[in-house]
Design a protein around this motif. Structure first.
Motif, PDB file in Angstrom:
ATOM      1  N   LEU A  32      38.339  40.509  46.328  1.00  0.00           N
ATOM      2  CA  LEU A  32      39.295  41.044  45.111  1.00  0.00           C
ATOM      3  C   LEU A  32      38.611  41.552  44.041  1.00  0.00           C
ATOM      4  O   LEU A  32      38.039  40.737  43.364  1.00  0.00           O
ATOM      5  CB  LEU A  32      40.138  40.255  44.866  1.00  0.00           C
ATOM      6  CG  LEU A  32      41.086  39.611  46.014  1.00  0.00           C
ATOM      7  CD1 LEU A  32      42.354  38.486  45.212  1.00  0.00           C
ATOM      8  CD2 LEU A  32      41.591  40.549  47.157  1.00  0.00           C
ATOM      9  N   THR A  33      38.537  42.994  43.815  1.00  0.00           N
ATOM     10  CA  THR A  33      37.889  43.186  42.625  1.00  0.00           C
ATOM     11  C   THR A  33      38.471  44.190  41.826  1.00  0.00           C
ATOM     12  O   THR A  33      39.346  44.768  41.924  1.00  0.00           O
ATOM     13  CB  THR A  33      36.424  44.159  43.257  1.00  0.00           C
ATOM     14  OG1 THR A  33      35.523  44.527  42.305  1.00  0.00           O
ATOM     15  CG2 THR A  33      36.695  45.178  44.056  1.00  0.00           C
ATOM     16  N   ASN A  34      37.784  44.470  40.518  1.00  0.00           N
ATOM     17  CA  ASN A  34      38.313  45.056  39.566  1.00  0.00           C
ATOM     18  C   ASN A  34      37.476  46.425  39.116  1.00  0.00           C
ATOM     19  O   ASN A  34      37.716  46.923  38.269  1.00  0.00           O
ATOM     20  CB  ASN A  34      38.731  44.473  38.246  1.00  0.00           C
ATOM     21  CG  ASN A  34      37.939  43.696  37.623  1.00  0.00           C
ATOM     22  OD1 ASN A  34      36.729  43.601  38.019  1.00  0.00           O
ATOM     23  ND2 ASN A  34      37.875  43.027  36.432  1.00  0.00           N
ATOM     24  N   ARG A  35      36.428  46.415  40.026  1.00  0.00           N
ATOM     25  CA  ARG A  35      35.421  47.429  39.865  1.00  0.00           C
ATOM     26  C   ARG A  35      35.531  48.422  40.814  1.00  0.00           C
ATOM     27  O   ARG A  35      35.290  48.398  42.046  1.00  0.00           O
ATOM     28  CB  ARG A  35      34.010  46.844  39.955  1.00  0.00           C
ATOM     29  CG  ARG A  35      33.546  45.643  38.868  1.00  0.00           C
ATOM     30  CD  ARG A  35      32.650  44.919  38.998  1.00  0.00           C
ATOM     31  NE  ARG A  35      31.519  45.692  38.902  1.00  0.00           N
ATOM     32  CZ  ARG A  35      30.265  45.142  38.803  1.00  0.00           C
ATOM     33  NH1 ARG A  35      30.069  43.779  38.661  1.00  0.00           N
ATOM     34  NH2 ARG A  35      29.119  45.848  38.535  1.00  0.00           N
ATOM     35  N   ARG A  36      35.922  49.555  40.649  1.00  0.00           N
ATOM     36  CA  ARG A  36      36.217  50.621  41.300  1.00  0.00           C
ATOM     37  C   ARG A  36      35.257  51.219  41.967  1.00  0.00           C
ATOM     38  O   ARG A  36      35.197  51.517  43.294  1.00  0.00           O
ATOM     39  CB  ARG A  36      36.731  51.895  40.348  1.00  0.00           C
ATOM     40  CG  ARG A  36      38.150  51.667  40.043  1.00  0.00           C
ATOM     41  CD  ARG A  36      38.914  52.878  38.996  1.00  0.00           C
ATOM     42  NE  ARG A  36      40.065  52.588  38.589  1.00  0.00           N
ATOM     43  CZ  ARG A  36      41.254  52.404  38.879  1.00  0.00           C
ATOM     44  NH1 ARG A  36      41.690  52.897  40.254  1.00  0.00           N
ATOM     45  NH2 ARG A  36      42.398  52.354  38.169  1.00  0.00           N
ATOM     46  N   GLU A  62      50.343  40.011  42.333  1.00  0.00           N
ATOM     47  CA  GLU A  62      49.734  40.964  43.147  1.00  0.00           C
ATOM     48  C   GLU A  62      48.624  39.964  44.107  1.00  0.00           C
ATOM     49  O   GLU A  62      48.703  40.416  45.256  1.00  0.00           O
ATOM     50  CB  GLU A  62      48.904  41.777  42.165  1.00  0.00           C
ATOM     51  CG  GLU A  62      48.477  42.996  43.420  1.00  0.00           C
ATOM     52  CD  GLU A  62      47.866  44.189  42.340  1.00  0.00           C
ATOM     53  OE1 GLU A  62      47.272  45.219  43.019  1.00  0.00           O
ATOM     54  OE2 GLU A  62      47.910  44.082  41.132  1.00  0.00           O
ATOM     55  N   ILE A  63      48.084  39.043  43.445  1.00  0.00           N
ATOM     56  CA  ILE A  63      47.169  38.086  44.587  1.00  0.00           C
ATOM     57  C   ILE A  63      48.093  37.431  45.700  1.00  0.00           C
ATOM     58  O   ILE A  63      47.721  37.590  46.759  1.00  0.00           O
ATOM     59  CB  ILE A  63      46.503  37.221  43.595  1.00  0.00           C
ATOM     60  CG1 ILE A  63      45.315  38.063  42.724  1.00  0.00           C
ATOM     61  CG2 ILE A  63      45.792  36.323  44.484  1.00  0.00           C
ATOM     62  CD1 ILE A  63      44.494  37.338  41.930  1.00  0.00           C
ATOM     63  N   PHE A  64      49.070  37.118  45.035  1.00  0.00           N
ATOM     64  CA  PHE A  64      49.935  36.269  46.280  1.00  0.00           C
ATOM     65  C   PHE A  64      50.513  37.232  47.202  1.00  0.00           C
ATOM     66  O   PHE A  64      50.653  36.962  48.510  1.00  0.00           O
ATOM     67  CB  PHE A  64      51.227  35.685  45.415  1.00  0.00           C
ATOM     68  CG  PHE A  64      50.975  34.341  45.017  1.00  0.00           C
ATOM     69  CD1 PHE A  64      50.159  33.389  45.388  1.00  0.00           C
ATOM     70  CD2 PHE A  64      51.442  34.012  43.609  1.00  0.00           C
ATOM     71  CE1 PHE A  64      49.744  32.285  44.768  1.00  0.00           C
ATOM     72  CE2 PHE A  64      51.102  32.794  42.933  1.00  0.00           C
ATOM     73  CZ  PHE A  64      50.204  31.779  43.799  1.00  0.00           C
ATOM     74  N   SER A  65      50.686  38.568  46.830  1.00  0.00           N
ATOM     75  CA  SER A  65      51.140  39.412  47.949  1.00  0.00           C
ATOM     76  C   SER A  65      50.139  39.732  49.002  1.00  0.00           C
ATOM     77  O   SER A  65      50.475  39.995  49.953  1.00  0.00           O
ATOM     78  CB  SER A  65      51.654  40.917  47.071  1.00  0.00           C
ATOM     79  OG  SER A  65      51.585  41.816  47.904  1.00  0.00           O
ATOM     80  N   ILE A  66      48.842  39.787  48.280  1.00  0.00           N
ATOM     81  CA  ILE A  66      47.762  40.026  49.004  1.00  0.00           C
ATOM     82  C   ILE A  66      47.632  38.952  50.248  1.00  0.00           C
ATOM     83  O   ILE A  66      47.384  39.251  51.299  1.00  0.00           O
ATOM     84  CB  ILE A  66      46.396  40.381  48.438  1.00  0.00           C
ATOM     85  CG1 ILE A  66      46.565  41.616  47.566  1.00  0.00           C
ATOM     86  CG2 ILE A  66      45.221  40.289  49.340  1.00  0.00           C
ATOM     87  CD1 ILE A  66      45.417  41.781  46.353  1.00  0.00           C
ATOM     88  N   ILE A  67      47.690  37.657  49.698  1.00  0.00           N
ATOM     89  CA  ILE A  67      47.478  36.562  50.601  1.00  0.00           C
ATOM     90  C   ILE A  67      48.706  36.443  51.413  1.00  0.00           C
ATOM     91  O   ILE A  67      48.273  36.220  52.622  1.00  0.00           O
ATOM     92  CB  ILE A  67      47.559  35.350  49.721  1.00  0.00           C
ATOM     93  CG1 ILE A  67      46.397  35.007  48.930  1.00  0.00           C
ATOM     94  CG2 ILE A  67      47.817  33.748  50.347  1.00  0.00           C
ATOM     95  CD1 ILE A  67      46.381  34.019  47.897  1.00  0.00           C
TER      96      ILE A  67
END
Length: 407
Positions: A32-36, A62-67
């Protein structure tokens, strides 16, 4: 498929090695990254099975949704980990909430913020004198109360990699430093510490079920100047037995005061007149080339053993070899656009050189060092004595030349 989720990564260094090792251990690796730019450069991350962009890496929902999506895709989440400030304790809390191996989240959170760990450890003998400028008083009042203690070190509590850490030796520098940090971080206090002169050491620690393992003690060389840039690492550090015992006692007192039962950290400490003082502590293993330094010297892959800890497994921390290693980091003294770098192959050809790494690409803007991120290359060498290892690394590093277009 068994899966490890990583929150954040750099392009190189410890956090990047963790991605490679995760995959080599047989795990489905998610970043998971915040670097486009990482999304655009995903072909440069062949070890990562899935890269997901998140604007805010602390967006828990959002992280729980991805998990959840990963689990619906038949991925078994085994660990949620970060090797990046300031996401270490956050990742540990995510792990806790999804029922994974329990790390010491409160202790990790204390270590992530400098005023927090200073307050928490202030009664220990290892703590230097310090005060905190909250902005309740004027800068002038703060200077009047503390100028007699000069030289001092000013720090932003949320800095890392020696960013926004300033040595001030005069009242003018004190005033300018406080003003700079106050304007850059208007709602964040400034940590003011006594300046301690002495040899600096980095200590890598793993704690499992309250059992403290000091994995490595590395002597550091600090570049002359006001920014505390580390340009040399010598491992194993040469420390007398009595001093080593005192260090072990000091580290244990810190770990116990933090109530760190499961987790990793690295400490920077200075030896002052035979007494150990804590300069920094961070809730993760050190970045950069640290894993390679330790592995070349001992055979221990500390990133792998850290992953095993987060997976609830028992780390294996016994050395399988013993040699001396020196890492020389390179900085430059001017600012410009990088035209080319030469000498890497020649440096690699020196007997004893184990790795040569050059970070910037053609066209990058380089500058004199303001943080550890402004070190642009390193050479790692191994030999039978610390002096020989250093001689090899320093000689090989002189082959590397940066050619800049002035700006």
């Amino acid at each position: 498929m068994q899966t490890i989720v990583f929150i954040g990564s750099n392009k190189s260094g410890t956090s990047r090695e963790a991605l490679n090792i995760s995959t080599s251990m047989g795990y489905y690796t998610v970043l998971l990254t915040n670097r486009r730019e990482f999304i655009k450069q995903k072909d440069e991350f062949p070890e990562v099975h899935r890269i997901v962009f998140i604007e805010n890496l602390k967006n828990k929902e959002e992280i729980f949704s991805i998990i959840k999506d990963l689990e619906e895709d038949r991925k078994q989440i085994c660990a949620v980990i970060s090797f990046i400030d300031p996401f270490v304790s956050f990742a540990a809390r995510i792990s806790e909430e999804v029922g994974l191996f329990q790390m010491s989240t409160d202790a990790l959170a204390i270590m992530e913020e400098k005023t927090r760990f200073r307050d928490h450890l202030q009664t220990l003998p290892v703590s230097p004198k310090f005060t905190i400028f909250q902005g309740e008083k004027s800068i002038q009042q703060c200077i009047e109360e503390n100028h007699s203690y000069l030289p001092l070190v000013l720090k932003s509590p949320v800095s890392n990699g020696s960013k926004d850490v300033l040595l001030v030796e005069t009242i003018t520098e004190f005033n300018e430093g406080l003003d700079y940090l106050n304007k850059k971080f208007p709602s964040i206090p400034v940590l003011i510490e006594e300046y301690l002169i002495g040899t600096q050491y980095l200590i890598e620690v793993i704690v499992k079920d309250r059992q403290i393992s000091i994995v490595a003690i590395i002597e550091q060389e600090v570049l002359n100047g006001d920014r505390f840039i580390i340009t040399g690492y010598s491992y194993p550090a040469v420390v007398e037995n009595e001093t080593l015992v005192e260090l072990q006692i000091a580290v244990a007192s810190i770990i116990q005061a933090l109530e760190l039962e499961n987790g990793t950290c690295h400490l920077e400490m200075r030896l002052i007149d035979g007494k150990w003082k804590l300069i920094e502590i961070n809730p993760r293993m050190s970045g950069g080339a640290m894993n390679r330094i330790i592995q070349e010297a001992t055979g221990i892959n500390l990133v792998k053993e850290t992953l095993k800890l987060f997976l609830g497994q028992e780390p294996f921390l016994e050395a399988t070899k013993r040699t001396h290693v020196y890492a020389k980091f390179l900085t430059i003294n001017s600012r410009g656009r990088l035209i080319k770098v030469t000498g890497k192959t020649r440096a690699l050809n020196y007997d004893g050189v184990k790795e040569v790494y050059v970070k910037p690409r053609k066209g990058a803007i380089l500058t004199k060092p303001y943080s550890l991120g402004d070190r642009y290359a390193y050479v790692i060498a191994a030999a039978d004595t610390p002096e020989h290892a250093k001689d090899i690394a320093v000689a090989a590093s002189k082959e590397i030349k940066f050619y800049l277009e002035p700006l």
